[in-house]
Motif scaffolding. Structure first.
Motif, short mmCIF file in Angstrom:
data_model
loop_
_atom_site.label_atom_id
_atom_site.label_comp_id
_atom_site.label_asym_id
_atom_site.label_seq_id
_atom_site.Cartn_x
_atom_site.Cartn_y
_atom_site.Cartn_z
N MET A 297 -6.94 0.73 -1.04
CA MET A 297 -6.69 0.83 0.40
C MET A 297 -5.65 1.90 0.70
N ARG A 298 -4.66 2.03 -0.16
CA ARG A 298 -3.66 3.08 0.04
C ARG A 298 -4.31 4.44 -0.04
N LEU A 299 -5.20 4.59 -0.99
CA LEU A 299 -5.92 5.86 -1.15
C LEU A 299 -6.68 6.19 0.13
N LEU A 300 -7.26 5.17 0.71
CA LEU A 300 -8.06 5.40 1.91
C LEU A 300 -7.19 5.73 3.12
N LEU A 301 -6.19 4.91 3.36
CA LEU A 301 -5.36 5.08 4.56
C LEU A 301 -4.61 6.42 4.54
N ARG A 302 -4.35 6.87 3.34
CA ARG A 302 -3.68 8.15 3.16
C ARG A 302 -4.49 9.28 3.81
N ARG A 303 -5.77 9.10 3.89
CA ARG A 303 -6.63 10.13 4.51
C ARG A 303 -6.47 10.18 6.02
N PHE A 304 -5.81 9.19 6.58
CA PHE A 304 -5.65 9.18 8.03
C PHE A 304 -4.26 9.63 8.45
#
Lengths: 348, 348
Positions: A297-304
């Motif tokens: 999830m951290r990897l994903l949210l980092r994209r925002f």
DNA sequence: CTGAAAGCGCTTACAG
DNA sequence: CTGAAAGCGCTTACAG
């Protein structure tokens, strides 16, 4: 239901000012607006916000089966991250079905900001389309055949398979069976390969009847174990490639009154909460669970994050670890080039 | 991303016609529109649809803990219903926290069509507000003190507590302890009441040290069991009011090398997938799980049927059932007004 | 700091 | 059956 116009009217300002206040900007009439919000029990429309801003602050999560304790733990980890960041989770089960997964992904494309996916098959094409549509995607637990361009949090399944095989070899087993997951999935393929390669390298051959493919479900573990036990020469050890199949195998072994590890040793992949409490306590290949969800999830949210620059795919591969409990032991009568580090079984 | 206007332009019709086609109405230019949709890879914006129609086709689900296998099963049941009806699930954990639950509910009010909730406390006020805001609510597993006006799917917890007590009494136990859930929650209160009332009616008194309150978590079951075992006169039987606390109790019993059921009998509420495989196989009060989810979701979706007339609250109360396995047995030396239907323990 | 205005992408009476 | 138009409830440059 009250709208932003109602609040604005009551507070004597424009809707724009209310909007600014709500997003934390400094405004002169803060108290009046807050009062109006409270009195009117106002809550902004997520649909309107999403339509206007293009952000839903919702993350889609697609896993094969949420009742699998492993995925439940992974989702829990993901939720702890989304919660602290103001995101929410739209959760769905693919049921190990590629078609179902495609439907879910298509459905989610326009209602979430990003997706965490455990792909049912390594050959899936849909994730590419989703990414092309502008929706960031992170893999967890499973990968695509050509997934290097995607963020992912995985474990070293091959290594885990090796550890399981090495453990059984070390105990002196030569009649060793594996119940693997579907070979089209990452963990199904990699765990089996690591296991088989290690046996082969040690000169232990695995006949086709010992090399079974389950479905990652309890029922599959149960049925394949029964078939193993009905063989003229059953194996002295079984490796089950995930927690649910391990449980199925354990049930079959119990039902057939097979002594574990006296007659058959059992080693599973993925630990269970009840692992130490089972009959017998289970020897397993363990790996981080909650942590995988957190990292994905951290990897994903980092994209925002704004501004977002670093566009390279991040691949995190975690290690597995053997937990040696009591469901594995030396075979009754070593039948091959047995090692001799154990004291040996006495029976028969 | 393509919009409905892009599709309309390409197909040579108006957006209204495309919209009609997409919702299944008969239109003249069906093929042209379908072609445009395919070529443009068009997918309608959920936000725009929701804003316009006022329907999100999303159901909020709030449970205390999705890693609890009981709730995982319930959610699975709910998902099977939403899937077939074109709805999706926004899932969140309240973590047994009222404050967290309030936040979640407030957040969901404007992004879902309805909510299935397992309230953390029977005194919660927020569900009323949510309902007043026009969002239908169904309770599952847990109720509100004044919840009769809400749809609900529950089980007869009081009865389950009675069954557990009757079972232990029947075996001859008189030193009986209970590890209950928080008394502010429905299952915490009702299960304890049923259990205690039955003991009292049989003339068995439960000292305060035997009447413990856990938190429905494994850790709580573990710690309270340890405290029970450290008593000068420990109980000969323990009733744990949910699956996780049962597991915690079992772990504590194992860690302290207590023989089950020789020294201490253990009966839990809620069965586990691993129930028959544990040391010893667990005696439990069982109840439907997946079915509760199915029923709750049906109750909720029924409120969105057009035309919807029947506005009375539907309350479904399911029965519990004792599964007698091997974690309960007669006490070693009956210490009270023992019944005499068992053959008796031999040791000591 | 504030307001008027445009527009996000749909759906749906209203006419034709 | 079809299209033009209004509007769902917000946010955000643009002026002031």
């Amino acid at each position: 239901m009250a709208t932003i116009h109602d609040v604005a009217a009551r507070a004597g300002v424009s809707p724009a000012t209310v909007s600014r206040f709500l997003r934390g900007q400094r405004v002169r009439s803060a108290e009046a607006i807050q009062a109006a919000v409270d009195e009117l029990d106002y809550w902004p429309s997520a649909a309107a916000q999403a339509l206007k801003s293009g952000r839903t602050h919702t993350i889609g999560v697609v896993v094969p089966d949420i009742t699998n304790p492993y995925f439940a733990a992974v989702v829990k980890g993901m939720e702890s991250v989304t919660r602290s960041q103001g995101y929410r989770i739209l959760l769905a089960n693919s049921d190990e079905s590629c078609e179902r997964e495609d439907e879910l992904l298509a459905d989610m494309v326009r209602r979430v900001d990003g997706i965490v996916l455990a792909p049912a098959r390594e050959q899936d094409q849909t994730p590419m389309h989703v990414r092309d549509a502008g929706v960031p995607l992170v893999f967890v637990d499973r990968d695509l055949a050509d997934g290097e361009q995607f963020d992912a949090v995985l474990v070293n399944n091959y290594d885990g398979g090796q550890q399981a095989a090495a453990h059984l070899l070390g105990l002196g087993h030569t009649r060793v069976a594996a119940i693997s997951g579907r070979q089209e999935s990452t963990p199904g393929r990699q765990r089996r390969e690591g296991f088989m390669d290690t046996l082969t390298a040690a000169g232990v051959e695995v006949p086709p009847a010992y090399d079974l493919i389950g479905d990652f479900r309890e029922e599959g573990g149960y049925q394949t174990t029964l078939s193993l036990l009905s063989l003229p020469e059953p194996p002295t050890a079984i490796f089950t490639a995930n927690n649910l199949m391990t449980l199925g195998a354990l049930k079959a072994l119990h039902d057939m009154r097979v002594d574990i590890p006296g007659q058959v040793s059992l080693i599973g992949f993925d630990d269970l909460d009840t692992g130490p409490l089972l009959r017998p306590p289970l020897t397993v290949i363990d790996r981080p669970m909650v942590e995988q969800g957190v990292l994905a999830m951290r990897l994903l949210l980092r994209r925002f994050e704004e501004p977002y620059v670093d566009d390279t795919a991040r691949r995190i591969i975690l290690d597995t670890k053997l937990i040696d409990r009591a469901s594995t032991g030396p075979p009754r009568r070593p039948t091959g080039p047995a090692t001799h580090r154990q004291s040996g079984g006495t029976s028969l």
